[in-house]
Write a protein that holds these residues in place. Structure first.
Motif, PDB file in Angstrom:
ATOM      1  N   MET A 384     -12.550   3.644  17.216  1.00  0.00           N
ATOM      2  CA  MET A 384     -11.684   3.637  16.041  1.00  0.00           C
ATOM      3  C   MET A 384     -12.314   2.924  14.846  1.00  0.00           C
ATOM      4  O   MET A 384     -11.601   2.522  13.927  1.00  0.00           O
ATOM      5  CB  MET A 384     -10.357   2.944  16.371  1.00  0.00           C
ATOM      6  N   LEU A 385     -13.621   2.752  14.813  1.00  0.00           N
ATOM      7  CA  LEU A 385     -14.266   1.899  13.822  1.00  0.00           C
ATOM      8  C   LEU A 385     -14.054   2.341  12.381  1.00  0.00           C
ATOM      9  O   LEU A 385     -14.186   1.533  11.459  1.00  0.00           O
ATOM     10  CB  LEU A 385     -15.758   1.783  14.120  1.00  0.00           C
ATOM     11  N   PHE A 386     -13.707   3.600  12.128  1.00  0.00           N
ATOM     12  CA  PHE A 386     -13.488   4.081  10.762  1.00  0.00           C
ATOM     13  C   PHE A 386     -12.015   4.381  10.483  1.00  0.00           C
ATOM     14  O   PHE A 386     -11.688   5.133   9.568  1.00  0.00           O
ATOM     15  CB  PHE A 386     -14.323   5.331  10.498  1.00  0.00           C
ATOM     16  N   ALA A 387     -11.129   3.783  11.257  1.00  0.00           N
ATOM     17  CA  ALA A 387      -9.707   4.139  11.171  1.00  0.00           C
ATOM     18  C   ALA A 387      -9.059   3.736   9.861  1.00  0.00           C
ATOM     19  O   ALA A 387      -8.020   4.288   9.481  1.00  0.00           O
ATOM     20  CB  ALA A 387      -8.943   3.507  12.334  1.00  0.00           C
ATOM     21  N   LEU A 388      -9.621   2.782   9.139  1.00  0.00           N
ATOM     22  CA  LEU A 388      -9.005   2.331   7.892  1.00  0.00           C
ATOM     23  C   LEU A 388      -9.379   3.202   6.699  1.00  0.00           C
ATOM     24  O   LEU A 388      -8.712   3.156   5.661  1.00  0.00           O
ATOM     25  CB  LEU A 388      -9.411   0.879   7.608  1.00  0.00           C
ATOM     26  N   ILE A 389     -10.418   3.994   6.828  1.00  0.00           N
ATOM     27  CA  ILE A 389     -10.907   4.782   5.694  1.00  0.00           C
ATOM     28  C   ILE A 389      -9.849   5.715   5.116  1.00  0.00           C
ATOM     29  O   ILE A 389      -9.714   5.811   3.889  1.00  0.00           O
ATOM     30  CB  ILE A 389     -12.173   5.575   6.099  1.00  0.00           C
ATOM     31  N   PRO A 390      -9.055   6.437   5.931  1.00  0.00           N
ATOM     32  CA  PRO A 390      -8.107   7.395   5.333  1.00  0.00           C
ATOM     33  C   PRO A 390      -7.113   6.773   4.368  1.00  0.00           C
ATOM     34  O   PRO A 390      -7.009   7.211   3.217  1.00  0.00           O
ATOM     35  CB  PRO A 390      -7.409   7.990   6.566  1.00  0.00           C
ATOM     36  N   ILE A 391      -6.363   5.736   4.775  1.00  0.00           N
ATOM     37  CA  ILE A 391      -5.347   5.167   3.905  1.00  0.00           C
ATOM     38  C   ILE A 391      -5.973   4.520   2.683  1.00  0.00           C
ATOM     39  O   ILE A 391      -5.478   4.669   1.554  1.00  0.00           O
ATOM     40  CB  ILE A 391      -4.494   4.142   4.679  1.00  0.00           C
ATOM     41  N   THR A 392      -7.080   3.808   2.864  1.00  0.00           N
ATOM     42  CA  THR A 392      -7.741   3.154   1.743  1.00  0.00           C
ATOM     43  C   THR A 392      -8.253   4.165   0.740  1.00  0.00           C
ATOM     44  O   THR A 392      -8.086   4.006  -0.479  1.00  0.00           O
ATOM     45  CB  THR A 392      -8.910   2.287   2.246  1.00  0.00           C
ATOM     46  N   THR A 393      -8.864   5.224   1.215  1.00  0.00           N
ATOM     47  CA  THR A 393      -9.393   6.244   0.319  1.00  0.00           C
ATOM     48  C   THR A 393      -8.274   6.994  -0.381  1.00  0.00           C
ATOM     49  O   THR A 393      -8.362   7.299  -1.576  1.00  0.00           O
ATOM     50  CB  THR A 393     -10.281   7.235   1.115  1.00  0.00           C
ATOM     51  N   ILE A 394      -7.208   7.295   0.331  1.00  0.00           N
ATOM     52  CA  ILE A 394      -6.064   7.972  -0.285  1.00  0.00           C
ATOM     53  C   ILE A 394      -5.443   7.100  -1.366  1.00  0.00           C
ATOM     54  O   ILE A 394      -5.117   7.561  -2.467  1.00  0.00           O
ATOM     55  CB  ILE A 394      -5.020   8.341   0.791  1.00  0.00           C
ATOM     56  N   ARG A 395      -5.273   5.800  -1.086  1.00  0.00           N
ATOM     57  CA  ARG A 395      -4.691   4.892  -2.073  1.00  0.00           C
ATOM     58  C   ARG A 395      -5.570   4.774  -3.322  1.00  0.00           C
ATOM     59  O   ARG A 395      -5.083   4.789  -4.453  1.00  0.00           O
ATOM     60  CB  ARG A 395      -4.479   3.512  -1.450  1.00  0.00           C
ATOM     61  N   SER A 396      -6.877   4.682  -3.124  1.00  0.00           N
ATOM     62  CA  SER A 396      -7.788   4.576  -4.253  1.00  0.00           C
ATOM     63  C   SER A 396      -7.761   5.847  -5.107  1.00  0.00           C
ATOM     64  O   SER A 396      -7.786   5.783  -6.336  1.00  0.00           O
ATOM     65  CB  SER A 396      -9.211   4.310  -3.755  1.00  0.00           C
ATOM     66  N   ALA A 397      -7.710   6.993  -4.435  1.00  0.00           N
ATOM     67  CA  ALA A 397      -7.683   8.257  -5.162  1.00  0.00           C
ATOM     68  C   ALA A 397      -6.399   8.403  -5.980  1.00  0.00           C
ATOM     69  O   ALA A 397      -6.420   8.824  -7.139  1.00  0.00           O
ATOM     70  CB  ALA A 397      -7.820   9.421  -4.181  1.00  0.00           C
ATOM     71  N   MET A 398      -5.267   8.032  -5.393  1.00  0.00           N
ATOM     72  CA  MET A 398      -3.997   8.153  -6.104  1.00  0.00           C
ATOM     73  C   MET A 398      -3.916   7.188  -7.280  1.00  0.00           C
ATOM     74  O   MET A 398      -3.286   7.497  -8.302  1.00  0.00           O
ATOM     75  CB  MET A 398      -2.837   7.901  -5.133  1.00  0.00           C
ATOM     76  N   SER A 399      -4.571   6.028  -7.182  1.00  0.00           N
ATOM     77  CA  SER A 399      -4.507   5.062  -8.283  1.00  0.00           C
ATOM     78  C   SER A 399      -5.169   5.585  -9.542  1.00  0.00           C
ATOM     79  O   SER A 399      -4.875   5.120 -10.644  1.00  0.00           O
ATOM     80  CB  SER A 399      -5.170   3.745  -7.855  1.00  0.00           C
ATOM     81  N   LYS A 400      -6.072   6.552  -9.393  1.00  0.00           N
ATOM     82  CA  LYS A 400      -6.760   7.107 -10.559  1.00  0.00           C
ATOM     83  C   LYS A 400      -5.943   8.173 -11.275  1.00  0.00           C
ATOM     84  O   LYS A 400      -6.340   8.654 -12.336  1.00  0.00           O
ATOM     85  CB  LYS A 400      -8.102   7.700 -10.123  1.00  0.00           C
ATOM     86  N   LEU A 401      -4.815   8.550 -10.679  1.00  0.00           N
ATOM     87  CA  LEU A 401      -3.980   9.590 -11.283  1.00  0.00           C
ATOM     88  C   LEU A 401      -2.711   9.033 -11.915  1.00  0.00           C
ATOM     89  O   LEU A 401      -1.860   9.807 -12.335  1.00  0.00           O
ATOM     90  CB  LEU A 401      -3.605  10.633 -10.219  1.00  0.00           C
ATOM     91  N   ILE A 402      -2.569   7.714 -11.952  1.00  0.00           N
ATOM     92  CA  ILE A 402      -1.381   7.109 -12.554  1.00  0.00           C
ATOM     93  C   ILE A 402      -1.795   6.138 -13.643  1.00  0.00           C
ATOM     94  O   ILE A 402      -2.927   5.671 -13.684  1.00  0.00           O
ATOM     95  CB  ILE A 402      -0.523   6.380 -11.492  1.00  0.00           C
ATOM     96  N   LYS A 403      -0.872   5.843 -14.533  1.00  0.00           N
ATOM     97  CA  LYS A 403      -1.137   4.923 -15.630  1.00  0.00           C
ATOM     98  C   LYS A 403      -1.022   3.477 -15.152  1.00  0.00           C
ATOM     99  O   LYS A 403      -0.262   3.166 -14.243  1.00  0.00           O
ATOM    100  CB  LYS A 403      -0.151   5.165 -16.770  1.00  0.00           C
ATOM    101  N   GLY A 404      -1.758   2.589 -15.824  1.00  0.00           N
ATOM    102  CA  GLY A 404      -1.726   1.185 -15.461  1.00  0.00           C
ATOM    103  C   GLY A 404      -0.356   0.564 -15.608  1.00  0.00           C
ATOM    104  O   GLY A 404       0.011  -0.338 -14.854  1.00  0.00           O
ATOM    105  N   SER A 405       0.439   1.047 -16.547  1.00  0.00           N
ATOM    106  CA  SER A 405       1.770   0.480 -16.763  1.00  0.00           C
ATOM    107  C   SER A 405       2.748   0.837 -15.650  1.00  0.00           C
ATOM    108  O   SER A 405       3.851   0.297 -15.597  1.00  0.00           O
ATOM    109  CB  SER A 405       2.324   0.974 -18.102  1.00  0.00           C
ATOM    110  N   SER A 406       2.356   1.753 -14.764  1.00  0.00           N
ATOM    111  CA  SER A 406       3.237   2.186 -13.675  1.00  0.00           C
ATOM    112  C   SER A 406       2.727   1.765 -12.307  1.00  0.00           C
ATOM    113  O   SER A 406       3.273   2.192 -11.290  1.00  0.00           O
ATOM    114  CB  SER A 406       3.397   3.718 -13.709  1.00  0.00           C
ATOM    115  N   TYR A 407       1.692   0.962 -12.264  1.00  0.00           N
ATOM    116  CA  TYR A 407       1.114   0.576 -10.974  1.00  0.00           C
ATOM    117  C   TYR A 407       2.143  -0.048 -10.039  1.00  0.00           C
ATOM    118  O   TYR A 407       2.229   0.292  -8.866  1.00  0.00           O
ATOM    119  CB  TYR A 407      -0.035  -0.425 -11.183  1.00  0.00           C
ATOM    120  N   GLY A 408       2.931  -1.001 -10.579  1.00  0.00           N
ATOM    121  CA  GLY A 408       3.878  -1.713  -9.729  1.00  0.00           C
ATOM    122  C   GLY A 408       4.862  -0.782  -9.059  1.00  0.00           C
ATOM    123  O   GLY A 408       5.080  -0.842  -7.848  1.00  0.00           O
TER     124      GLY A 408
END
Length: 462
Positions: A384-408
């Motif tokens: 399971m050594l790469f098990a964290l990659i999916p959620i982390t990568t998905i979260r990083s990708a989604m953060s690039k599609l939203i505005k900074g004022s809506s992060y919270g």
């Protein structure tokens, strides 16, 4: 001469910038959490002795095959069903409001309030150990944690500060570094937890006192550091905002070339978007990422919730120190996943990296279903050594599609969705475990393996 020159003794970094680092809060909070998780399991196990579980047993008339160990397992499982429901549902009352307040007034609101609830819940376990209260008091402690926003409010606040303090081309690296620190702190806490729990073992009322006191101390440090030291970083302008929309969208499902410090932004501007005219709309990409994250999180949460029960019973029957080591093994995926992203991002697309992580976890969960010896458990964990990659990568990708004022708000909605589905998963998996532990104890792990491979379908449709 910049502002750095005004600092006494030529500090390498401005003092204000150092105070914007969220890493000390993440490390101390996770250290407290890993100590608490191990302490909670061991305290609950000690409270539910062979004769103390009659009121909690799922079967009022046990069959001759039912052993005291099985009755204790059912009692612990039933406790965690209620406990996880409280932990998962109470943040729904406050987490979104804290995210909204953080966006509107001050970024530290969600972090500080959630850490206050976090500290109160750890104090609840400490008082239970000191005063020998019934385990049901821990439900109230969990409710206090949830009313403060819980992990959903805390981690969304951390993600918001981490995103604000980094440019878009460095954001993926910044966020996964926070995950790495989370894993390192959890590893250290879990390794020490079994040894700390064994202190004062001669006094039944004080069993686990040192462990829970250390957890409370770490939680208190995190809260006071957030209140008195931590500063909100200035929002850094993103150089990629000038790029066309199609480049931003395709970049979400493209490679994480931004992790490469030697690659300039000019190459991205001069380059042509991959698959021109075939890029999916932003909403479609977000929806597919969201579905994949939910399904994969179901698999992970189910495995994590059942695993502590699995290692306490036959054939493993671990003691306190072995339980701590086993939990520490789970945190090593933060390190291996971090290294995996750094390596894979130079060779593969985001979708490929996500699928590698899902295959890694699914394969490990399948092996875990047939574990009979301790060494087999660690082999399954290693897969399971790469098990964290999916959620982390998905979260990083989604953060690039939203505005900074809506992060919270956006981050807390995502986290609450994962938490809510996790609550349902926890209840279902614990019931499945109770029904199948005498026939095939690895049923839950086999189910998690299936869900992990199922989560690849939305990612593969990009």
């Amino acid at each position: 001469m910049g502002p750095e020159a005004t600092c006494p003794r030529s500090w390498p970094l401005p003092r204000l910038r150092v105070r914007t680092w969220i890493e000390p809060v993440v490390a101390s909070t996770q250290l407290a959490s890993s100590l608490y998780d191990a302490g909670l399991l061991l305290v609950v196990k000690a409270s539910f002795g062979a004769g103390a579980s009659s009121n909690h047993s799922a079967s009022p008339s046990p069959s001759p095959r039912d052993a005291p160990e099985d009755e204790q397992q059912r009692a612990i499982s039933n406790f965690y069903i209620v406990y996880n429901l409280v932990v998962g549902l109470t943040p729904l009352l406050s987490a979104y409001g804290l995210g909204w307040l953080s966006d509107r007034y001050h970024r530290k609101i969600s972090i500080c309030v959630s850490l206050l609830g976090f500290l109160l819940s750890r104090l609840g376990l400490l008082l239970k150990v000191l005063l020998d209260w019934p385990v049901q008091v821990l439900y109230a402690a969990a409710a206090l944690n949830g009313l403060g926003g819980g992990f959903s409010a805390f981690w969304s606040g951390v993600m918001a500060l981490g995103s604000l303090g980094s440019s878009e081309d460095r954001r993926s690296l910044r966020l996964i570094l926070l995950d790495l620190i989370l894993g390192l702190a959890g590893f250290c806490g879990s390794m020490a937890s079994g040894h700390l729990f064994q202190q004062m073992t001669g006094h039944h009322s004080g069993q686990g006192l040192v462990l829970t006191a250390c957890s409370v101390s770490c939680a208190a440090f995190a809260l006071f550091y957030s209140l008195l030291v931590l500063k909100v970083p200035e929002s850094m302008a993103s150089p990629s905002k000038a790029l066309p929309t199609v480049d931003t969208v395709s970049g979400t499902v493209g490679t994480y070339r931004t992790l490469d410090p030697d690659q300039s932004d000019k190459q991205s501007v001069a380059g042509h978007p991959p698959y021109p005219g075939k890029a999916k709309p932003q909403k479609t990409i977000i929806a597919l990422l969201f579905v994949a994250a939910i399904i994969y999180d179901l698999a992970v949460v189910g495995t994590v919730d059942v695993m502590p029960l699995f290692v306490l019973r036959e054939p493993l029957s671990w003691n306190q120190v072995q339980v701590g080591y086993g939990m520490a093994a789970g945190y090593t995926i933060f390190i291996t996943s971090f290294l995996g992203v750094l390596v894979f991002s130079r060779c593969f697309q985001d979708t490929t990296m996500i699928m590698i992580g899902m295959v890694s976890f699914g394969s490990g969960a399948l092996l875990l279903a047939f574990v009979k010896e301790t060494y087999m458990f660690y082999i399954a964990r290693a897969v399971m050594l790469f098990a964290l990659i999916p959620i982390t990568t998905i979260r990083s990708a989604m953060s690039k599609l939203i505005k900074g004022s809506s992060y919270g708000k956006v981050f807390v909605i995502l986290q609450l969705s994962l938490t809510l589905t996790g609550v349902v998963t926890s209840t279902v998996y614990n019931k499945i475990y109770q029904l199948t532990m005498e026939k095939f104890v690895g049923t839950c792990f086999a189910l998690s393996s299936f869900l992990s491979f199922l989560a690849i379908i939305p990612i593969g449709s990009f």
